[in-house]
Design a protein around this motif. Structure first.
Motif, PDB file in Angstrom:
ATOM      1  N   GLU A  17    -108.177 -59.762-107.803  1.00 49.64           N
ATOM      2  CA  GLU A  17    -109.104 -59.164-108.649  1.00 49.64           C
ATOM      3  C   GLU A  17    -109.187 -57.727-108.506  1.00 49.64           C
ATOM      4  OE1 GLU A  17    -113.822 -58.911-108.448  1.00 49.64           O
ATOM      5  OE2 GLU A  17    -113.102 -60.649-107.978  1.00 49.64           O
ATOM      6  N   SER A  18    -108.646 -57.217-107.420  1.00 45.45           N
ATOM      7  CA  SER A  18    -108.902 -55.705-107.171  1.00 45.45           C
ATOM      8  C   SER A  18    -107.855 -55.074-107.713  1.00 45.45           C
ATOM      9  CB  SER A  18    -108.635 -55.544-105.558  1.00 45.45           C
ATOM     10  OG  SER A  18    -108.492 -54.115-105.555  1.00 45.45           O
ATOM     11  N   ILE A  19    -106.593 -55.667-107.702  1.00 50.86           N
ATOM     12  CA  ILE A  19    -105.330 -55.262-108.366  1.00 50.86           C
ATOM     13  C   ILE A  19    -105.423 -55.236-109.943  1.00 50.86           C
ATOM     14  CG2 ILE A  19    -103.013 -55.283-108.646  1.00 50.86           C
ATOM     15  CD1 ILE A  19    -102.907 -56.582-105.634  1.00 50.86           C
ATOM     16  N   LYS A  20    -106.149 -56.148-110.511  1.00 54.83           N
ATOM     17  CA  LYS A  20    -106.443 -56.124-112.031  1.00 54.83           C
ATOM     18  C   LYS A  20    -107.526 -55.440-112.550  1.00 54.83           C
ATOM     19  CE  LYS A  20    -104.105 -60.581-112.301  1.00 54.83           C
ATOM     20  NZ  LYS A  20    -104.495 -62.282-112.905  1.00 54.83           N
ATOM     21  N   THR A  21    -108.443 -55.047-111.696  1.00 54.87           N
ATOM     22  CA  THR A  21    -109.402 -54.180-112.102  1.00 54.87           C
ATOM     23  C   THR A  21    -109.114 -52.903-113.225  1.00 54.87           C
ATOM     24  OG1 THR A  21    -110.699 -54.457-110.197  1.00 54.87           O
ATOM     25  CG2 THR A  21    -111.296 -52.738-111.468  1.00 54.87           C
ATOM     26  N   SER A  34    -126.495 -47.755-105.776  1.00 59.35           N
ATOM     27  CA  SER A  34    -125.806 -48.380-104.693  1.00 59.35           C
ATOM     28  C   SER A  34    -124.907 -49.494-104.966  1.00 59.35           C
ATOM     29  CB  SER A  34    -127.062 -48.911-103.874  1.00 59.35           C
ATOM     30  OG  SER A  34    -127.909 -49.873-104.793  1.00 59.35           O
ATOM     31  N   PHE A  35    -124.374 -49.807-103.955  1.00 64.92           N
ATOM     32  CA  PHE A  35    -123.242 -50.887-104.175  1.00 64.92           C
ATOM     33  C   PHE A  35    -123.375 -52.190-103.370  1.00 64.92           C
ATOM     34  CE2 PHE A  35    -121.653 -46.649-105.030  1.00 64.92           C
ATOM     35  CZ  PHE A  35    -120.881 -46.639-106.099  1.00 64.92           C
ATOM     36  N   THR A  36    -122.778 -53.132-103.746  1.00 65.88           N
ATOM     37  CA  THR A  36    -122.694 -54.590-102.882  1.00 65.88           C
ATOM     38  C   THR A  36    -121.074 -54.993-102.649  1.00 65.88           C
ATOM     39  OG1 THR A  36    -122.935 -55.772-104.699  1.00 65.88           O
ATOM     40  CG2 THR A  36    -124.869 -55.147-103.975  1.00 65.88           C
ATOM     41  N   LEU A  37    -121.203 -56.064-101.820  1.00 63.71           N
ATOM     42  CA  LEU A  37    -119.961 -56.475-101.564  1.00 63.71           C
ATOM     43  C   LEU A  37    -119.133 -56.934-102.842  1.00 63.71           C
ATOM     44  CD1 LEU A  37    -120.144 -59.000 -98.543  1.00 63.71           C
ATOM     45  CD2 LEU A  37    -118.793 -56.870 -98.911  1.00 63.71           C
ATOM     46  N   THR A  38    -119.688 -57.335-103.976  1.00 65.27           N
ATOM     47  CA  THR A  38    -119.000 -57.673-105.146  1.00 65.27           C
ATOM     48  C   THR A  38    -118.545 -56.639-105.767  1.00 65.27           C
ATOM     49  OG1 THR A  38    -121.066 -57.389-106.439  1.00 65.27           O
ATOM     50  CG2 THR A  38    -120.669 -59.793-105.547  1.00 65.27           C
ATOM     51  N   ASP A  39    -118.675 -55.150-105.378  1.00 64.91           N
ATOM     52  CA  ASP A  39    -117.977 -54.107-105.917  1.00 64.91           C
ATOM     53  C   ASP A  39    -116.776 -53.659-105.153  1.00 64.91           C
ATOM     54  OD1 ASP A  39    -120.323 -53.472-107.747  1.00 64.91           O
ATOM     55  OD2 ASP A  39    -121.498 -53.057-106.492  1.00 64.91           O
ATOM     56  N   LEU A  40    -116.724 -54.158-103.973  1.00 64.12           N
ATOM     57  CA  LEU A  40    -115.400 -53.704-103.252  1.00 64.12           C
ATOM     58  C   LEU A  40    -114.162 -53.900-103.870  1.00 64.12           C
ATOM     59  CD1 LEU A  40    -114.936 -52.363-100.775  1.00 64.12           C
ATOM     60  CD2 LEU A  40    -114.962 -54.538 -99.310  1.00 64.12           C
ATOM     61  N   PRO A  41    -113.886 -55.153-104.314  1.00 62.52           N
ATOM     62  CA  PRO A  41    -112.581 -55.169-105.042  1.00 62.52           C
ATOM     63  C   PRO A  41    -112.248 -54.043-105.748  1.00 62.52           C
ATOM     64  CG  PRO A  41    -113.552 -57.490-105.157  1.00 62.52           C
ATOM     65  CD  PRO A  41    -114.572 -56.404-104.552  1.00 62.52           C
ATOM     66  N   ALA A  42    -113.254 -53.748-106.732  1.00 64.22           N
ATOM     67  CA  ALA A  42    -113.101 -52.429-107.722  1.00 64.22           C
ATOM     68  C   ALA A  42    -113.050 -51.184-107.041  1.00 64.22           C
ATOM     69  CB  ALA A  42    -114.231 -52.464-108.731  1.00 64.22           C
ATOM     70  N   LEU A  43    -113.627 -51.182-105.838  1.00 64.60           N
ATOM     71  CA  LEU A  43    -113.558 -49.522-105.075  1.00 64.60           C
ATOM     72  C   LEU A  43    -112.237 -49.685-104.703  1.00 64.60           C
ATOM     73  CD1 LEU A  43    -117.202 -49.470-103.583  1.00 64.60           C
ATOM     74  CD2 LEU A  43    -116.472 -48.172-105.294  1.00 64.60           C
ATOM     75  N   LEU A  44    -111.656 -50.768-104.195  1.00 58.47           N
ATOM     76  CA  LEU A  44    -110.553 -50.551-103.436  1.00 58.47           C
ATOM     77  C   LEU A  44    -109.118 -50.879-104.540  1.00 58.47           C
ATOM     78  CD1 LEU A  44    -110.898 -52.835-100.083  1.00 58.47           C
ATOM     79  CD2 LEU A  44    -111.185 -50.474-100.558  1.00 58.47           C
ATOM     80  N   SER A  45    -109.550 -50.788-105.635  1.00 53.35           N
ATOM     81  CA  SER A  45    -108.396 -51.317-106.778  1.00 53.35           C
ATOM     82  C   SER A  45    -107.339 -49.800-107.111  1.00 53.35           C
ATOM     83  CB  SER A  45    -109.086 -51.488-108.053  1.00 53.35           C
ATOM     84  OG  SER A  45    -109.862 -50.550-108.545  1.00 53.35           O
ATOM     85  N   PRO A  46    -106.115 -50.043-107.378  1.00 48.21           N
ATOM     86  CA  PRO A  46    -105.532 -49.100-107.851  1.00 48.21           C
ATOM     87  C   PRO A  46    -106.122 -48.208-108.751  1.00 48.21           C
ATOM     88  CG  PRO A  46    -104.135 -51.064-107.904  1.00 48.21           C
ATOM     89  CD  PRO A  46    -105.678 -51.389-107.528  1.00 48.21           C
ATOM     90  N   ALA A  47    -106.880 -49.054-109.832  1.00 47.95           N
ATOM     91  CA  ALA A  47    -107.802 -48.137-111.055  1.00 47.95           C
ATOM     92  C   ALA A  47    -108.706 -46.977-110.433  1.00 47.95           C
ATOM     93  CB  ALA A  47    -108.497 -49.024-111.692  1.00 47.95           C
ATOM     94  N   ALA A  48    -108.934 -47.502-108.917  1.00 46.94           N
ATOM     95  CA  ALA A  48    -110.160 -46.424-108.679  1.00 46.94           C
ATOM     96  C   ALA A  48    -109.436 -45.337-107.958  1.00 46.94           C
ATOM     97  CB  ALA A  48    -110.889 -47.207-107.311  1.00 46.94           C
ATOM     98  N   GLN A  49    -108.164 -45.172-107.583  1.00 43.52           N
ATOM     99  CA  GLN A  49    -107.746 -43.950-107.156  1.00 43.52           C
ATOM    100  C   GLN A  49    -107.674 -42.711-107.739  1.00 43.52           C
ATOM    101  OE1 GLN A  49    -103.577 -45.443-106.584  1.00 43.52           O
ATOM    102  NE2 GLN A  49    -104.184 -46.802-104.730  1.00 43.52           N
ATOM    103  N   GLN A  50    -107.804 -42.794-109.100  1.00 44.53           N
ATOM    104  CA  GLN A  50    -107.994 -41.658-110.128  1.00 44.53           C
ATOM    105  C   GLN A  50    -109.580 -40.984-109.754  1.00 44.53           C
ATOM    106  OE1 GLN A  50    -108.269 -42.195-114.368  1.00 44.53           O
ATOM    107  NE2 GLN A  50    -108.153 -44.270-113.775  1.00 44.53           N
TER     108      GLN A  50
END
Length: 370
Positions: A17-21, A34-50
């Protein structure tokens, strides 16, 4: 127990899920209060690097809100490099043939007095896993010897029972560090070839016994480089979330140690880059704003300098990873350190960042700044 709540299959699905975000989702995520555990895949995604700069600024603001301007400094004190485990990535592993060293009372006090004279008031005691040589009685005795010199003593040793942890607490230890190394079971078995440490479950359960024993703070983490860093980060977050809910009286800290050079020829199978490490630190600060985050001298000085104001609350300094290493002993180290600057130089750096270096254990009742 956390074992009953943790699923590798589910965590692997989160990695996918993270990689596909998509970038558009991360862009929307940036504006959440604020953030929750459900946000973590997106926060760790390649898309978040920018968007790392944006998350870094939020991480910095939250760190100042919850920890003020203080950066706590500590030093590790290695009591022994004797170990009965065969772990592929560790310089203390029994597979390495060199003369082992366990400190005597005189040597323990010599090392402790040196660190106290350098200004440290918070130390972390470490050993290999050799319970017949450096068991609970030895470690408890070392704590009692050193207690008059330091306001806070932590331990990073083999997993223990509730009774044994209570013995260390009674001796004067107030902080426990225990890394799972990797949350991926097959990888864990691959790199822990023999010895008590091969028991994955025992290591995972021990943190709960540490919390029950009443340690003021517990530091958890995964050793980055053994398996995919996103899997480790997502697993660590689930573990931390579980502990914080069940053992809520304990204060938790996080570490993200990366494998560094040591004796032997171990090659890191899963690289965690500097950018990956930053992404982990910023993401965990957003999710867990009141948890301390520690950065060790495993990391190079330039990276520590850059991360210092952006989410870190605690740093080691002047570290030696060999028993007796501060006062001239030549025994083998567990791993090489990359930031060898003096405590004076690191304190000056912290001051130049507009922060306050703290050498005593100030962290007794953390609450958000008013």
């Amino acid at each position: 127990m956390f074992l009953n709540h943790f699923s590798e299959d589910h965590t692997h699905k989160l990695v996918v899920e993270s990689i596909k975000t998509k970038s558009i989702y991360v862009e929307q995520l940036r504006h959440k209060p604020s953030f929750t555990l459900t946000d973590l895949p997106a926060l760790l995604s390649p898309a978040a690097q920018q968007y790392l700069d944006s998350f870094a600024h939020r991480s910095q603001a939250l760190t100042r809100q919850y920890f003020g301007h203080s950066i706590q400094l500590f030093a590790p004190l290695y009591l022994s490099n004797e170990c009965y485990n065969h772990c592929s990535y560790c310089g203390f592993g029994i597979q390495h043939r060199y003369e082992r060293k366990t400190l005597t009372d005189t040597e323990i006090l010599r090392e402790g007095r040196y660190l106290a004279q350098r200004g440290f008031s918070h130390i972390l005691l470490l050993t290999g896993e050799a319970p017949k040589t450096v068991g609970v009685d030895y470690i408890s005795h070392a704590i009692r010897l050193l207690k008059p010199l330091f306001s806070s003593i932590g331990v990073e040793i083999q997993p223990l029972s509730l009774h044994d942890y209570q013995q260390l607490r009674h001796a004067g230890a107030d902080h426990l560090t225990l890394y799972q190394e990797t949350y991926h079971l097959d990888t864990y078995k691959k790199h822990h070839l023999s010895g008590f440490k091969r028991d994955y479950s025992k290591r995972l359960i021990a943190l709960e016994d540490g919390a029950k024993a009443g340690f003021h703070s517990i530091n958890i983490g995964a050793l980055l480089g053994l398996y995919d860093w996103r899997f480790e980060g997502l697993s660590l977050a689930q573990h931390l979330n579980y502990l914080m809910k069940k053992y809520w009286k304990t204060h938790y800290l996080l570490s993200f140690p990366r494998i560094t050079k040591m004796v032997g020829s171990f090659s890191v199978p899963y690289v965690c880059s500097d950018a990956d490490l930053c992404q982990l630190i910023f993401s965990f600060r957003l999710l867990f704003p009141d948890c301390g985050i520690t950065l060790s001298t495993r990391e190079p000085a330039s990276l520590r300098d850059g991360l210092l104001p952006l989410g870190i609350s605690m740093m080691s300094a002047e570290s030696s990873t060999s028993p007796g290493g501060y006062t001239g002993n030549k025994s083998n180290a567990q791993f090489d350190t990359h930031d060898q600057r003096s405590i004076h130089d690191i304190s000056t750096l912290i001051l130049n960042c507009g922060l306050d270096p703290m050498l005593k254990n100030w962290d007794r009742s953390i609450s958000p700044a008013l």
